[in-house]
Design an enzyme around this catalytic site. Sequence first.
Site, PDB file in Angstrom:
ATOM      1  N   HIS A 144      40.428 -48.066  48.282  1.00  0.00           N
ATOM      2  CA  HIS A 144      39.832 -47.780  49.600  1.00  0.00           C
ATOM      3  C   HIS A 144      39.284 -49.074  50.214  1.00  0.00           C
ATOM      4  CE1 HIS A 144      39.941 -43.292  49.480  1.00  0.00           C
ATOM      5  NE2 HIS A 144      39.937 -43.492  48.181  1.00  0.00           N
TER       6      HIS A 144
ATOM      7  N   ASN B  30      38.788 -36.947  50.962  1.00  0.00           N
ATOM      8  CA  ASN B  30      40.076 -37.517  51.339  1.00  0.00           C
ATOM      9  C   ASN B  30      40.685 -36.653  52.433  1.00  0.00           C
ATOM     10  OD1 ASN B  30      40.043 -39.675  49.568  1.00  0.00           O
ATOM     11  ND2 ASN B  30      41.299 -38.659  48.013  1.00  0.00           N
TER      12      ASN B  30
HETATM   13  C1  HEM Z   1      38.991 -40.565  38.343  1.00  0.00           C
HETATM   14  C2  HEM Z   1      39.326 -40.620  39.599  1.00  0.00           C
HETATM   15  C3  HEM Z   1      38.768 -41.643  40.536  1.00  0.00           C
HETATM   16  C4  HEM Z   1      38.279 -42.896  40.307  1.00  0.00           C
HETATM   17  C5  HEM Z   1      38.194 -43.653  38.987  1.00  0.00           C
HETATM   18  C6  HEM Z   1      37.834 -43.427  41.573  1.00  0.00           C
HETATM   19  C7  HEM Z   1      37.272 -44.666  41.763  1.00  0.00           C
HETATM   20  C8  HEM Z   1      36.855 -45.191  42.958  1.00  0.00           C
HETATM   21  C9  HEM Z   1      36.307 -46.507  43.136  1.00  0.00           C
HETATM   22  C10 HEM Z   1      36.069 -47.525  42.029  1.00  0.00           C
HETATM   23  C11 HEM Z   1      36.024 -46.645  44.457  1.00  0.00           C
HETATM   24  C12 HEM Z   1      35.400 -47.865  45.131  1.00  0.00           C
HETATM   25  C13 HEM Z   1      33.905 -47.692  45.108  1.00  0.00           C
HETATM   26  C14 HEM Z   1      33.152 -48.862  45.678  1.00  0.00           C
HETATM   27  O1  HEM Z   1      33.473 -50.009  45.370  1.00  0.00           O
HETATM   28  O2  HEM Z   1      32.180 -48.622  46.432  1.00  0.00           O
HETATM   29  C15 HEM Z   1      36.408 -45.423  45.104  1.00  0.00           C
HETATM   30  C16 HEM Z   1      36.256 -45.176  46.434  1.00  0.00           C
HETATM   31  C17 HEM Z   1      36.528 -43.965  46.998  1.00  0.00           C
HETATM   32  N1  HEM Z   1      36.976 -42.815  46.361  1.00  0.00           N
HETATM   33 FE1  HEM Z   1      37.450 -42.610  44.463  1.00  0.00          FE
HETATM   34  N2  HEM Z   1      38.059 -42.498  42.556  1.00  0.00           N
HETATM   35  C18 HEM Z   1      38.619 -41.387  41.951  1.00  0.00           C
HETATM   36  C19 HEM Z   1      39.000 -40.208  42.549  1.00  0.00           C
HETATM   37  C20 HEM Z   1      38.731 -39.894  43.841  1.00  0.00           C
HETATM   38  C21 HEM Z   1      38.979 -38.596  44.436  1.00  0.00           C
HETATM   39  C22 HEM Z   1      39.553 -37.360  43.746  1.00  0.00           C
HETATM   40  C23 HEM Z   1      38.562 -38.675  45.718  1.00  0.00           C
HETATM   41  C24 HEM Z   1      38.641 -37.537  46.676  1.00  0.00           C
HETATM   42  C25 HEM Z   1      37.774 -37.285  47.599  1.00  0.00           C
HETATM   43  C26 HEM Z   1      38.060 -40.038  45.944  1.00  0.00           C
HETATM   44  C27 HEM Z   1      37.548 -40.541  47.117  1.00  0.00           C
HETATM   45  C28 HEM Z   1      37.114 -41.828  47.311  1.00  0.00           C
HETATM   46  C29 HEM Z   1      36.737 -42.342  48.609  1.00  0.00           C
HETATM   47  C30 HEM Z   1      36.762 -41.582  49.918  1.00  0.00           C
HETATM   48  C31 HEM Z   1      36.367 -43.680  48.406  1.00  0.00           C
HETATM   49  C32 HEM Z   1      35.931 -44.685  49.467  1.00  0.00           C
HETATM   50  C33 HEM Z   1      34.429 -44.756  49.551  1.00  0.00           C
HETATM   51  C34 HEM Z   1      33.998 -45.769  50.591  1.00  0.00           C
HETATM   52  O3  HEM Z   1      34.403 -45.621  51.765  1.00  0.00           O
HETATM   53  O4  HEM Z   1      33.270 -46.692  50.233  1.00  0.00           O
HETATM   54  N3  HEM Z   1      38.171 -40.737  44.778  1.00  0.00           N
HETATM   55  N4  HEM Z   1      36.914 -44.539  44.173  1.00  0.00           N
END
Ligand code: HEM
Length: 455
Positions: free
Chosen positions: A55, A128
């Site tokens: 992201h 999402n």
């Molecule tokens: C095990 C599964 C997942 C892992 C390991 C993961 C990991 C991460 C990581 C490391 C970030 C960056 C965080 C940061 O640096 O601030 C991120 C951002 C994000 N994740 Fe996940 N994620 C997973 C599943 C999901 C799922 C299922 C969704 C569904 C809604 C999701 C939605 C998001 C969103 C929307 C962001 C962006 C947040 C922002 O705008 O700062 N993720 N994710």
Amino acid sequence: MHNHNGWYPSDKGNPRRATHSQTVGVRGPVLIQDTALHETLEDFVFSTTLPRRIHTKGYGAFGCFYTTHSMKQYTKAKFLQTPNQQVPVAVRFSFAASNQGTPDTSRNVRGFSTKFYTDEGIFDLLCNHLPVFFVRDAIRVPNIISHLSPSPVNNLPDPERLWSLFAKYPEATNMLIWFFSDLATVKSLRHIKGYSVSTYVWRNAQGVRHYVKYHWLPLAGVKYIDQQEAQRLACEDPNISGRDLYDSIAKGKAVEYELRVQLMNPEDAKTLPFDPLDDTKVWDETRYPLLPVGRMVLNRNPVNYAEQVEKLAFNPANLLPGLEFSDDKVLQGRTFIYSDAQRHRLGPDYRDIPVNKQPNWSPASMVSSGNGRYVAGEIMRAEIPNPDNFTQATQRYESFSAKEKKNLANNIASGLVNARPNTQSAVLWHLEQVSPVLAETVRNQMLLYADPGKR
Ligand code: HEM
């Protein structure tokens, strides 16, 4: 204008800025002792924060959330108790598989994260724009991300890398149907839905638990574009959706979404044909209707992207009393990884950054999920009993209009044709399980793509 020492009054926050390095004579050499030079260069080198691991590209907006319907019956979260309660929010829209140069109209999962600054503390709702995920267990996610990333050899998109994801994981077939439909090519973030994907828990004052899935509905309606238009716009204006969001708000046109929830009695899990904690599934909206909760109005643009948007630290673990985790295996994997990522990306004091600041926060403020539940069983690594990888993919495909079916087949074929033959066969076998007609159409389209003369 600089004075004879080489200093001149400068920008705000930096009252004096040297415009010349300190030298021996006019032409140098430059002195290693020139701390002004070093500080200026160090400031430059360290002026950016580390990018998010996923992201990476995103845009922000600010505004308010208004509760429209009391959710008291289902959760004790204070800001959802009575209508007309108002909570400031920060939102970041993002592109899941992206770098800063990814075109906004690329086929992508769009992130839609909201930070609610409530009186009880901060609640983060990470959504999402597609309702299902590629896999149902967090331990597979790093591998999924590597399939979605460019080649480590030459940093170029690699069709074989992408398509071997869908060949290897039959559970990703429902996502395949969503991801290769036109819903995944979008021009404007004002027209996307948001889905929590993961299943959370709401608990009311009496301790009663419900499973919950969150939905954002754009008041301006859902809109998307086809692959051809997406490719054209990617060249014409790679930042089109960021510009659209910023310009709308700058012109005084607020961007609005309605928050709705689907609630489920956890007992239903025993009789449903699928597992409601499986992130590759949606819940039938007739059986589990979308209950209205509130409305979000985004009416303020950032004035400092780096401080207000890049430093936003969303974390599914930022919950409130009455809002908890479920046993969803993807969500459970996400419980600690976001704060790890943010400590790495923003430093150990990331919670003190103004956009993330919760007054009087301490580790004890974190909500514990599941208190009082009795959980016992054999420790193991195992697949869930009812994976059912294809039924919902079939239902989704069958719900499409003739044009949507045609575009889906075309979008798949135009990419799959570039994968290796055994990868193509495995994906086609999965498509066969969804619909023999879909598999056949994709096969025929691929022949045309392989021989452009026939197109
Ligand atoms: C095990 C599964 C997942 C892992 C390991 C993961 C990991 C991460 C990581 C490391 C970030 C960056 C965080 C940061 O640096 O601030 C991120 C951002 C994000 N994740 Fe996940 N994620 C997973 C599943 C999901 C799922 C299922 C969704 C569904 C809604 C999701 C939605 C998001 C969103 C929307 C962001 C962006 C947040 C922002 O705008 O700062 N993720 N994710």
